[in-house]
Design a protein around this motif. Structure first.
Motif, mmCIF file in Angstrom:
data_model
loop_
_atom_site.group_PDB
_atom_site.id
_atom_site.type_symbol
_atom_site.label_atom_id
_atom_site.label_comp_id
_atom_site.label_asym_id
_atom_site.label_seq_id
_atom_site.Cartn_x
_atom_site.Cartn_y
_atom_site.Cartn_z
ATOM 1 N N ILE A 347 0.828 -1.202 0.000
ATOM 2 C CA ILE A 347 0.000 0.000 0.000
ATOM 3 C C ILE A 347 0.865 1.256 0.000
ATOM 4 O O ILE A 347 0.540 2.244 -0.679
ATOM 5 N N ALA A 348 1.978 1.240 0.719
ATOM 6 C CA ALA A 348 2.889 2.388 0.695
ATOM 7 C C ALA A 348 3.424 2.622 -0.716
ATOM 8 O O ALA A 348 3.502 3.763 -1.185
ATOM 9 N N ALA A 349 3.792 1.546 -1.409
ATOM 10 C CA ALA A 349 4.270 1.679 -2.783
ATOM 11 C C ALA A 349 3.188 2.279 -3.679
ATOM 12 O O ALA A 349 3.469 3.120 -4.541
ATOM 13 N N LEU A 350 1.948 1.865 -3.481
ATOM 14 C CA LEU A 350 0.845 2.409 -4.277
ATOM 15 C C LEU A 350 0.651 3.895 -4.007
ATOM 16 O O LEU A 350 0.294 4.655 -4.921
ATOM 17 N N GLN A 351 0.891 4.341 -2.769
ATOM 18 C CA GLN A 351 0.746 5.762 -2.466
ATOM 19 C C GLN A 351 1.874 6.575 -3.109
ATOM 20 O O GLN A 351 1.656 7.708 -3.553
ATOM 21 N N VAL A 352 3.075 6.011 -3.149
ATOM 22 C CA VAL A 352 4.182 6.679 -3.855
ATOM 23 C C VAL A 352 3.868 6.775 -5.348
ATOM 24 O O VAL A 352 4.061 7.826 -5.976
ATOM 25 N N LEU A 353 3.371 5.690 -5.919
ATOM 26 C CA LEU A 353 3.019 5.694 -7.347
ATOM 27 C C LEU A 353 1.853 6.635 -7.629
ATOM 28 O O LEU A 353 1.768 7.224 -8.713
ATOM 29 N N THR A 354 0.951 6.787 -6.657
ATOM 30 C CA THR A 354 -0.118 7.780 -6.791
ATOM 31 C C THR A 354 0.479 9.179 -6.949
ATOM 32 O O THR A 354 0.059 9.963 -7.816
ATOM 33 N N ALA A 355 1.472 9.489 -6.112
ATOM 34 C CA ALA A 355 2.129 10.799 -6.198
ATOM 35 C C ALA A 355 2.800 10.994 -7.546
ATOM 36 O O ALA A 355 2.723 12.076 -8.154
ATOM 37 N N VAL A 356 3.453 9.951 -8.034
ATOM 38 C CA VAL A 356 4.144 10.024 -9.328
ATOM 39 C C VAL A 356 3.142 10.212 -10.466
ATOM 40 O O VAL A 356 3.313 11.081 -11.334
ATOM 41 N N ARG A 357 2.085 9.428 -10.475
ATOM 42 C CA ARG A 357 1.089 9.496 -11.549
ATOM 43 C C ARG A 357 0.315 10.812 -11.516
ATOM 44 O O ARG A 357 0.031 11.415 -12.544
ATOM 45 N N ARG A 358 -0.039 11.243 -10.302
ATOM 46 C CA ARG A 358 -0.868 12.435 -10.187
ATOM 47 C C ARG A 358 -0.082 13.687 -10.592
ATOM 48 O O ARG A 358 -0.634 14.619 -11.167
ATOM 49 N N SER A 359 1.215 13.701 -10.298
ATOM 50 C CA SER A 359 2.038 14.868 -10.605
ATOM 51 C C SER A 359 2.579 14.848 -12.033
ATOM 52 O O SER A 359 2.966 15.886 -12.570
ATOM 53 N N GLY A 360 2.615 13.643 -12.629
ATOM 54 C CA GLY A 360 3.213 13.518 -13.949
ATOM 55 C C GLY A 360 4.728 13.612 -13.926
ATOM 56 O O GLY A 360 5.374 13.732 -14.965
ATOM 57 N N GLN A 361 5.297 13.549 -12.733
ATOM 58 C CA GLN A 361 6.746 13.643 -12.578
ATOM 59 C C GLN A 361 7.354 12.272 -12.348
ATOM 60 O O GLN A 361 6.659 11.320 -11.997
ATOM 61 N N SER A 362 8.662 12.188 -12.522
ATOM 62 C CA SER A 362 9.383 10.969 -12.163
ATOM 63 C C SER A 362 9.528 10.928 -10.647
ATOM 64 O O SER A 362 9.270 11.925 -9.950
ATOM 65 N N LEU A 363 9.961 9.789 -10.120
ATOM 66 C CA LEU A 363 10.171 9.676 -8.682
ATOM 67 C C LEU A 363 11.248 10.656 -8.220
ATOM 68 O O LEU A 363 11.112 11.306 -7.173
ATOM 69 N N ALA A 364 12.300 10.805 -9.016
ATOM 70 C CA ALA A 364 13.370 11.744 -8.662
ATOM 71 C C ALA A 364 12.846 13.171 -8.607
ATOM 72 O O ALA A 364 13.193 13.952 -7.700
ATOM 73 N N GLU A 365 11.990 13.550 -9.551
ATOM 74 C CA GLU A 365 11.420 14.897 -9.554
ATOM 75 C C GLU A 365 10.450 15.088 -8.385
ATOM 76 O O GLU A 365 10.367 16.169 -7.805
ATOM 77 N N THR A 366 9.732 14.025 -8.038
ATOM 78 C CA THR A 366 8.745 14.116 -6.957
ATOM 79 C C THR A 366 9.398 14.439 -5.620
ATOM 80 O O THR A 366 8.823 15.162 -4.796
ATOM 81 N N VAL A 367 10.592 13.924 -5.392
ATOM 82 C CA VAL A 367 11.289 14.188 -4.120
ATOM 83 C C VAL A 367 12.443 15.167 -4.311
ATOM 84 O O VAL A 367 13.267 15.329 -3.414
ATOM 85 N N GLY A 368 12.473 15.827 -5.449
ATOM 86 C CA GLY A 368 13.620 16.675 -5.798
ATOM 87 C C GLY A 368 13.851 17.847 -4.866
ATOM 88 O O GLY A 368 14.985 18.314 -4.716
ATOM 89 N N ASP A 369 12.798 18.353 -4.215
ATOM 90 C CA ASP A 369 12.979 19.500 -3.328
ATOM 91 C C ASP A 369 13.204 19.085 -1.874
ATOM 92 O O ASP A 369 13.156 19.916 -0.974
ATOM 93 N N LEU A 370 13.470 17.813 -1.644
ATOM 94 C CA LEU A 370 13.849 17.332 -0.313
ATOM 95 C C LEU A 370 15.366 17.189 -0.271
ATOM 96 O O LEU A 370 15.940 16.360 -0.970
#
Length: 449
Positions: A347-370
């Motif tokens: 379920i945690a993986a699905l929530q990460v993929l939700t963030a990726v899909r919803r933003s249209g960004q890659s995983l690296a871009e999704t966490v890029g400002d951290l």
């Protein structure tokens, strides 16, 4: 809370054939738990019922039979779910309105170990007082109810299917994973039949590894503890992302198509960032080991942050006390209480993929400002009886390092819970600053005051 004789922070765990993980003790544990659950159960609801799930260790069959016998002898009905993830047992306990759930697993440990832990009817850990009642009953003489009151046992044929649908229900209806290539590593563990189906049924092209358990290979060279296998497969397949679980599937590691590994802090950030874009996030609970960069980012985003002791049990306790929905550990135990009552790798993986899909960004871009802070940690031997907490030299060195950091990092000193060592850690914006801070701490002679 009184001193525990058998239960640790995550149930009873040890080497198979040892003083606790053996047929006799497990039978007694099942009988003791059954007695306690029967006393608490409302007879209007009929006989109390417990579900038992397990991972893929060879010893699971033996321990399952012993638990079943003990529970039945106490007058408790048993549902056998077979190999399913730990969070699946929590879900089934709630969904089927059962008295409790039992998991036979030693999580990320090798196959020679095993463990037994319980979930309450609410799908959370048993309250301390209930565990203490079970402990008190274990050493009492083993008995048996009359034949007319014995518990019955049956298998749940659709346990995996029920849980697959539950996992999928936590992924937004308007999104799917079509076009994504995903490597799924189940660590030859409890999720081997489940995890690939979840992501495949949401539209992804799945390349499974670590899905051929033989009773002895759980966590061996694969899974969240050994992400190298997942990284290699991602690069071989040209996959967009890799997902690695541990033996009981409550822990998550992920890698992107460039082969970069993301730890629990970064994955939790991806989830929180997405949730904040959808609405308010009151706060997040981490642990003493959560990166200082995560804490600073939460504060910059106007989100509350608190640190619990290391262990997802303590993270959950703090979340419940504060009424917060999100928390986790750097190791990859992530909790989203708007999805489930316990940590769940799938379920945690699905929530990460939700963030990726919803933003249209890659995983690296999704966490890029951290911005994760460099961390330097040294373990030093701790002699028996050393009062390190009140050591004046160590306290002075800690204050000196904190002055030098001046808000640009943090110092953590804690004793290991498993070996006689003191962990000295410094995080700072600059690695050299962290290294210098650790050197100052290590220079303190703990044998002299």
């Amino acid at each position: 809370m009184s001193q525990r004789k058998y239960f640790g922070t995550d149930g009873v765990r040890g080497e198979v054939g040892g003083p606790t993980i053996n047929p006799e003790f497990t039978l007694r544990l099942g009988y003791a738990a059954g007695q306690v659950l029967a006393r608490q159960h409302n007879p209007i609801r009929g006989r109390p019922t417990v579900v038992i799930g397990k991972d893929t260790r060879i010893s699971g069959y033996m321990l399952e039979s012993a638990l079943e016998a003990g529970l039945s002898a106490a007058g408790v009905d048993v549902l056998l779910a077979g190999p399913v993830p730990t969070p699946a047992v929590a879900y089934l306990t709630r969904a089927l309105r059962l008295a409790a759930g039992v998991v036979i697993s030693a999580s990320h440990n090798p196959y020679q170990d095993n463990g037994i832990k319980f979930f309450s009817a609410q799908g959370m850990k048993l309250p301390d007082e209930v565990e203490e009642q079970i402990e008190a009953a274990i050493d009492q003489p083993l008995g048996c109810v009359g034949s007319e009151a014995l518990g019955r046992a049956r298998r749940i044929d659709d346990a995996s299917g029920r849980y697959i649908e539950f996992c999928k229900s936590t992924f937004p209806n308007e999104l799917d994973l079509s076009g994504m290539k995903i490597v799924v590593d189940a660590a030859h563990g409890a999720a081997y039949q489940i995890a690939p189906h979840v992501f495949r049924e949401l539209g992804a092209e799945v390349f499974p590894i670590g899905c051929q358990p033989d009773g002895f290979n759980i966590n061996e060279g694969v899974g969240a503890l050994h992400p190298e296998a997942m990284i290699a497969e991602v690069q071989k397949r040209g996959a967009h992302v890799g997902i690695a679980l541990d033996g009981d599937a409550d822990r998550l590691q992920m890698v992107d198509q460039a082969g970069r590994l993301y730890n629990g802090d970064e994955l939790l950030y991806a989830i929180v960032r997405d949730r904040l874009a959808q609405g308010e996030v009151a706060g997040v609970v981490g642990t003493l080991m959560t990166n200082f960069g995560f804490e600073k980012r939460m504060k910059a985003m106007g989100i509350g942050f608190d640190r619990a002791k290391v262990g997802d049990r303590y993270v959950l306790e703090s979340m419940l006390q504060k009424g917060w929905l999100y928390g986790g550990e750097s190791s990859g135990h992530l909790l989203c209480l708007d999805c489930h009552t316990t940590g769940d790798g799938i379920i945690a993986a699905l929530q990460v993929l939700t963030a990726v899909r919803r933003s249209g960004q890659s995983l690296a871009e999704t966490v890029g400002d951290l911005k994760m802070y460099p961390q330097e940690m040294v373990n030093v031997p701790l002699q028996p009886g050393t009062q390190w907490e009140s050591h004046p030299g160590l306290a002075q060195a800690k204050e000196r390092v904190e002055r030098e950091l001046n808000g640009r990092g943090r110092v953590l000193i804690r004793a290991s819970g498993t070996e006689p060592k003191l962990r000295l850690m410094v995080e700072a914006e600059d690695l050299q600053l962290a290294q210098q801070g650790v050197r100052e701490l290590v220079a303190v002679d703990l044998t002299k005051r």
